[in-house]
Design a protein around this motif. Structure first.
Motif, mmCIF file in Angstrom:
data_model
loop_
_atom_site.group_PDB
_atom_site.id
_atom_site.type_symbol
_atom_site.label_atom_id
_atom_site.label_comp_id
_atom_site.label_asym_id
_atom_site.label_seq_id
_atom_site.Cartn_x
_atom_site.Cartn_y
_atom_site.Cartn_z
ATOM 1 N N ALA A 143 11.172 0.484 6.819
ATOM 2 C CA ALA A 143 10.218 -0.309 7.601
ATOM 3 C C ALA A 143 10.466 -1.805 7.428
ATOM 4 C CB ALA A 143 8.787 0.036 7.187
ATOM 5 N N LEU A 144 10.998 -2.212 6.292
ATOM 6 C CA LEU A 144 11.306 -3.629 6.093
ATOM 7 C C LEU A 144 12.405 -4.091 7.046
ATOM 8 C CD1 LEU A 144 11.292 -3.880 2.196
ATOM 9 C CD2 LEU A 144 9.546 -4.720 3.787
ATOM 10 N N ASP A 145 13.339 -3.204 7.359
ATOM 11 C CA ASP A 145 14.421 -3.545 8.272
ATOM 12 C C ASP A 145 13.954 -3.632 9.721
ATOM 13 O OD1 ASP A 145 16.265 -3.685 6.233
ATOM 14 O OD2 ASP A 145 16.919 -1.600 6.469
ATOM 15 N N ALA A 171 0.816 -1.218 0.000
ATOM 16 C CA ALA A 171 0.000 0.000 0.000
ATOM 17 C C ALA A 171 0.850 1.269 0.000
ATOM 18 C CB ALA A 171 -0.938 -0.002 1.202
ATOM 19 N N GLY A 172 1.925 1.300 0.773
ATOM 20 C CA GLY A 172 2.775 2.483 0.837
ATOM 21 C C GLY A 172 3.488 2.760 -0.471
ATOM 22 N N VAL A 173 4.000 1.721 -1.085
ATOM 23 C CA VAL A 173 4.700 1.867 -2.363
ATOM 24 C C VAL A 173 3.705 2.262 -3.458
ATOM 25 C CG1 VAL A 173 6.015 0.646 -4.148
ATOM 26 C CG2 VAL A 173 6.546 0.271 -1.725
ATOM 27 N N ASP A 174 2.550 1.624 -3.468
ATOM 28 C CA ASP A 174 1.546 1.949 -4.480
ATOM 29 C C ASP A 174 1.059 3.392 -4.356
ATOM 30 O OD1 ASP A 174 1.797 -0.586 -5.497
ATOM 31 O OD2 ASP A 174 -0.011 -1.366 -4.523
ATOM 32 N N ALA A 175 0.920 3.884 -3.119
ATOM 33 C CA ALA A 175 0.518 5.280 -2.912
ATOM 34 C C ALA A 175 1.584 6.217 -3.480
ATOM 35 C CB ALA A 175 0.293 5.551 -1.434
ATOM 36 N N GLY A 176 2.850 5.872 -3.295
ATOM 37 C CA GLY A 176 3.932 6.682 -3.854
ATOM 38 C C GLY A 176 3.912 6.694 -5.365
ATOM 39 N N LEU A 177 3.667 5.536 -5.953
ATOM 40 C CA LEU A 177 3.599 5.462 -7.414
ATOM 41 C C LEU A 177 2.441 6.301 -7.948
ATOM 42 C CD1 LEU A 177 4.345 1.669 -8.019
ATOM 43 C CD2 LEU A 177 5.874 3.621 -8.392
ATOM 44 N N GLU A 178 1.310 6.259 -7.264
ATOM 45 C CA GLU A 178 0.167 7.065 -7.695
ATOM 46 C C GLU A 178 0.455 8.555 -7.517
ATOM 47 O OE1 GLU A 178 -2.560 6.288 -9.443
ATOM 48 O OE2 GLU A 178 -1.555 4.346 -9.567
ATOM 49 N N ARG A 179 1.225 8.891 -6.502
ATOM 50 C CA ARG A 179 1.591 10.292 -6.261
ATOM 51 C C ARG A 179 2.390 10.842 -7.434
ATOM 52 N NH1 ARG A 179 2.196 15.213 -5.140
ATOM 53 N NH2 ARG A 179 3.486 15.997 -3.441
#
Length: 95
Positions: free
Chosen positions: A76-78, A39-47
């Motif tokens: 956050a993955l770390d 969700a976080g990555v997809d929101a960035g791509l849409e931005r």
């Protein structure tokens, strides 16, 4: 012209509407953005689509915002706890 009838404003009147043949007008890049499932990555791509409607000098703010979001997602993955590791070996003491 009838003074009692209200006049309607056609789109673009009053404000300078970008012309299609104006090379300085913002133009969408139409770069496809494939959802990743995060969700976080997809929101960035849409931005990134916000840059399509801005002049070039406005792109930097969008790119920096997206970069910050992607960096936060990687960080956050770390931090996320992973699966528990194997228990430490149990040593029996010799008496």
């Amino acid at each position: 012209m009838n003074d009692s009838a209200p006049q309607t404003e056609t789109p673009g009147e009053g404000a300078r509407a970008p012309r299609e043949d104006d090379p300085a007008a913002p133009a969408p890049l139409n770069v496809p953005r494939t959802p990743t499932g995060d969700a976080g990555v997809d929101a960035g791509l849409e931005r990134l689509a916000d840059a399509d409607h801005l002049a070039t000098d406005g792109h930097l703010e969008v790119y920096e915002d997206v970069h910050r979001g992607l960096r936060d997602a990687l960080t956050a993955l770390d931090v996320r706890p992973g699966p528990p590791g194997p228990p430490p070996p149990h040593h029996q003491s010799r008496s």
